[in-house]
Design a protein around this motif. Sequence first.
Motif, PDB file in Angstrom:
ATOM      1  N   ARG A 248       0.819  -1.218   0.000  1.00 11.93           N
ATOM      2  CA  ARG A 248       0.000   0.000   0.000  1.00 11.93           C
ATOM      3  C   ARG A 248       0.851   1.264   0.000  1.00 11.93           C
ATOM      4  O   ARG A 248       0.331   2.370  -0.199  1.00 11.93           O
ATOM      5  CB  ARG A 248      -0.924   0.026   1.218  1.00 11.93           C
ATOM      6  CG  ARG A 248      -2.032  -1.018   1.231  1.00 11.93           C
ATOM      7  CD  ARG A 248      -2.884  -0.862   2.477  1.00 11.93           C
ATOM      8  NE  ARG A 248      -3.481   0.467   2.564  1.00 11.93           N
ATOM      9  CZ  ARG A 248      -3.958   1.009   3.695  1.00 11.93           C
ATOM     10  NH1 ARG A 248      -3.865   0.328   4.833  1.00 11.93           N
ATOM     11  NH2 ARG A 248      -4.494   2.221   3.683  1.00 11.93           N
ATOM     12  N   LEU A 249       2.129   1.110   0.246  1.00 12.46           N
ATOM     13  CA  LEU A 249       3.028   2.261   0.333  1.00 12.46           C
ATOM     14  C   LEU A 249       3.545   2.657  -1.045  1.00 12.46           C
ATOM     15  O   LEU A 249       3.696   1.807  -1.913  1.00 12.46           O
ATOM     16  CB  LEU A 249       4.193   1.936   1.264  1.00 12.46           C
ATOM     17  CG  LEU A 249       3.823   1.567   2.700  1.00 12.46           C
ATOM     18  CD1 LEU A 249       5.072   1.180   3.486  1.00 12.46           C
ATOM     19  CD2 LEU A 249       3.102   2.712   3.394  1.00 12.46           C
ATOM     20  N   PRO A 250       3.827   3.933  -1.278  1.00 13.53           N
ATOM     21  CA  PRO A 250       3.717   5.032  -0.320  1.00 13.53           C
ATOM     22  C   PRO A 250       2.281   5.507  -0.147  1.00 13.53           C
ATOM     23  O   PRO A 250       1.471   5.418  -1.084  1.00 13.53           O
ATOM     24  CB  PRO A 250       4.573   6.133  -0.946  1.00 13.53           C
ATOM     25  CG  PRO A 250       4.430   5.903  -2.421  1.00 13.53           C
ATOM     26  CD  PRO A 250       4.364   4.406  -2.573  1.00 13.53           C
ATOM     27  N   LEU A 251       1.974   6.007   1.052  1.00 11.00           N
ATOM     28  CA  LEU A 251       0.722   6.707   1.304  1.00 11.00           C
ATOM     29  C   LEU A 251       1.053   8.189   1.421  1.00 11.00           C
ATOM     30  O   LEU A 251       1.930   8.574   2.199  1.00 11.00           O
ATOM     31  CB  LEU A 251       0.071   6.214   2.602  1.00 11.00           C
ATOM     32  CG  LEU A 251      -0.494   4.800   2.588  1.00 11.00           C
ATOM     33  CD1 LEU A 251      -0.957   4.408   3.988  1.00 11.00           C
ATOM     34  CD2 LEU A 251      -1.667   4.691   1.606  1.00 11.00           C
ATOM     35  N   ARG A 252       0.359   9.014   0.630  1.00 10.72           N
ATOM     36  CA  ARG A 252       0.659  10.448   0.619  1.00 10.72           C
ATOM     37  C   ARG A 252      -0.614  11.245   0.886  1.00 10.72           C
ATOM     38  O   ARG A 252      -1.640  11.017   0.249  1.00 10.72           O
ATOM     39  CB  ARG A 252       1.266  10.862  -0.725  1.00 10.72           C
ATOM     40  CG  ARG A 252       2.591  10.189  -1.057  1.00 10.72           C
ATOM     41  CD  ARG A 252       3.202  10.772  -2.312  1.00 10.72           C
ATOM     42  NE  ARG A 252       4.498  10.175  -2.618  1.00 10.72           N
ATOM     43  CZ  ARG A 252       4.725   9.372  -3.656  1.00 10.72           C
ATOM     44  NH1 ARG A 252       3.737   9.074  -4.493  1.00 10.72           N
ATOM     45  NH2 ARG A 252       5.934   8.882  -3.862  1.00 10.72           N
ATOM     46  N   TYR A 253      -0.513  12.191   1.823  1.00  6.30           N
ATOM     47  CA  TYR A 253      -1.651  13.030   2.190  1.00  6.30           C
ATOM     48  C   TYR A 253      -1.260  14.509   2.110  1.00  6.30           C
ATOM     49  O   TYR A 253      -0.122  14.881   2.415  1.00  6.30           O
ATOM     50  CB  TYR A 253      -2.121  12.714   3.612  1.00  6.30           C
ATOM     51  CG  TYR A 253      -2.514  11.268   3.820  1.00  6.30           C
ATOM     52  CD1 TYR A 253      -3.705  10.764   3.288  1.00  6.30           C
ATOM     53  CD2 TYR A 253      -1.701  10.399   4.540  1.00  6.30           C
ATOM     54  CE1 TYR A 253      -4.077   9.443   3.472  1.00  6.30           C
ATOM     55  CE2 TYR A 253      -2.059   9.067   4.724  1.00  6.30           C
ATOM     56  CZ  TYR A 253      -3.237   8.602   4.187  1.00  6.30           C
ATOM     57  OH  TYR A 253      -3.591   7.283   4.365  1.00  6.30           O
ATOM     58  N   ALA A 254      -2.202  15.329   1.719  1.00  4.46           N
ATOM     59  CA  ALA A 254      -2.006  16.784   1.732  1.00  4.46           C
ATOM     60  C   ALA A 254      -3.048  17.372   2.667  1.00  4.46           C
ATOM     61  O   ALA A 254      -4.252  17.332   2.381  1.00  4.46           O
ATOM     62  CB  ALA A 254      -2.154  17.368   0.327  1.00  4.46           C
ATOM     63  N   ASN A 296      14.787   9.017  -1.166  1.00  2.00           N
ATOM     64  CA  ASN A 296      14.242   9.377  -2.475  1.00  2.00           C
ATOM     65  C   ASN A 296      12.944  10.162  -2.328  1.00  2.00           C
ATOM     66  O   ASN A 296      12.690  11.115  -3.079  1.00  2.00           O
ATOM     67  CB  ASN A 296      14.008   8.127  -3.324  1.00  2.00           C
ATOM     68  CG  ASN A 296      15.299   7.525  -3.837  1.00  2.00           C
ATOM     69  OD1 ASN A 296      16.283   8.235  -4.038  1.00  2.00           O
ATOM     70  ND2 ASN A 296      15.319   6.223  -4.032  1.00  2.00           N
ATOM     71  N   GLU A 297      12.122   9.782  -1.354  1.00  2.74           N
ATOM     72  CA  GLU A 297      10.877  10.509  -1.123  1.00  2.74           C
ATOM     73  C   GLU A 297      11.167  11.932  -0.656  1.00  2.74           C
ATOM     74  O   GLU A 297      10.455  12.872  -1.023  1.00  2.74           O
ATOM     75  CB  GLU A 297      10.011   9.783  -0.099  1.00  2.74           C
ATOM     76  CG  GLU A 297       8.646  10.420   0.153  1.00  2.74           C
ATOM     77  CD  GLU A 297       7.653  10.258  -0.992  1.00  2.74           C
ATOM     78  OE1 GLU A 297       6.520  10.789  -0.884  1.00  2.74           O
ATOM     79  OE2 GLU A 297       8.003   9.598  -2.001  1.00  2.74           O
ATOM     80  N   HIS A 298      12.217  12.080   0.125  1.00  6.48           N
ATOM     81  CA  HIS A 298      12.606  13.413   0.584  1.00  6.48           C
ATOM     82  C   HIS A 298      12.924  14.312  -0.618  1.00  6.48           C
ATOM     83  O   HIS A 298      12.511  15.479  -0.672  1.00  6.48           O
ATOM     84  CB  HIS A 298      13.814  13.304   1.510  1.00  6.48           C
ATOM     85  CG  HIS A 298      14.013  14.488   2.382  1.00  6.48           C
ATOM     86  ND1 HIS A 298      15.185  14.730   3.070  1.00  6.48           N
ATOM     87  CD2 HIS A 298      13.198  15.532   2.683  1.00  6.48           C
ATOM     88  CE1 HIS A 298      15.071  15.842   3.754  1.00  6.48           C
ATOM     89  NE2 HIS A 298      13.884  16.357   3.534  1.00  6.48           N
ATOM     90  N   LYS A 299      13.636  13.770  -1.578  1.00  6.82           N
ATOM     91  CA  LYS A 299      13.963  14.530  -2.789  1.00  6.82           C
ATOM     92  C   LYS A 299      12.703  14.855  -3.597  1.00  6.82           C
ATOM     93  O   LYS A 299      12.592  15.943  -4.179  1.00  6.82           O
ATOM     94  CB  LYS A 299      14.964  13.752  -3.639  1.00  6.82           C
ATOM     95  CG  LYS A 299      16.328  13.594  -2.971  1.00  6.82           C
ATOM     96  CD  LYS A 299      17.246  12.681  -3.776  1.00  6.82           C
ATOM     97  CE  LYS A 299      18.568  12.459  -3.053  1.00  6.82           C
ATOM     98  NZ  LYS A 299      19.437  11.482  -3.774  1.00  6.82           N
TER      99      LYS A 299
END
Length: 425
Positions: A248-254, A296-299
Amino acid sequence: MIDLRLLREDPDRVRASQRARGEDVALVDALLSADERRRSSGVRFDELRSEQKALGKLIPKATGDEKAELLGKASRLAADVKAADAEQNEAEEETKRLLLQLGNLVHPDVPVGGEEDFVVLETHGTIRDFGAEGFEPKDHLELGEALGAIDVERGAKVSGSRFYYLTGIGALLELALVNAAMARAAEAGFTPMLTPALVRPRAMEGTGFLGQAAENVYHLEKDDFYLVGTSEVPLAAYHMDEIIDADRLPLRYAGFSPCFRREAGTYGKDTRGIFRVHQFDKVEMFSYVDPEDAENEHKRLLEWEKDWLNALELPFQVIDVATGDLGASASRKYDCEAWIPTQGKYRELTSTSNCDGFQARRLSIRMRDGKKVQPLATLNGTLCAVPRTIVAILENHQLADGSVRVPEILRPYLGGRELLEPVAK
């Protein structure tokens, strides 16, 4: 929190991290001692409980003096078990207390030093030469008042210093920024969220905001709620006490939320206008990822921030924040600083932090990959802190007559308006 196993195996690394942060290195040794006491007292308790159970099986079979002796021994053993249990609990609490004081391990590539020891990684955009254009730039407050967009006098009258009203086109500009930022986040694959502004202590503590940042947090003692300083807090706690399947990853929320900060220790600093205030709105990105993908997600988060600021046509620089200026939960942080013409310098507009497994351990958020269950990694990144973004837009896009050019990305959200124009008083 950090992994206790790592602390035991490589305490020098943890000491070096504390030293780089400018934090108490003695905390590492105190924690090692507490952890050793916790483990030894646990072993002692288990041994006594095992002996107590074995004795319990012998007593029913005994008679006479032997039974009386066993009963006496059982009584003494019960007292020893109770004492060992108390010692084990005390050591457990002491270990937890000390562990919660320890900051995340800093990334080895982070520049060492204080607030001014950052490293500039890149610059974007062109700084305007207002002298060549034939006029002196006004600051955001003078512009905002002329536009009928900002009212700090009535904000102070109603709520005190560092409060403000956004009025007329100022209110519409905030809504345009929020809607445009949310639209871009959704396009990038983030799930839009409207989050609570009040959270319980565990959520605030779990994200690392009750340590060195506690002085800037508003606490409602009667109800034991905290006002969030960023939607990072409710977004991080959203999956608290959950196990998430790795596929299920990545999970991204705004998340969009009001934010509240006491700004303790900043009196006399940025008091003019709306750059540093007690209440503001913000759009925040938040990611849950496999620890192996955290860097990598940080970038990626940084790239989304850069794209947003470029779309707003703002000159800015990207800095690698030094160790002494990291929050407790961050192993590395990048800031995007926009040029503020009337201050003649770059000021922070957005930031993005890699927290690795630090918050996940505190909030008990884990990932399951096959049979393996482990803490995942969390990251956060500001997309739009509204007041500071308004400051940067007004000052960088102002024209000689006091009007302000609207960046193209915001025009659809402002009814096609290309200029913000002064209003008659």
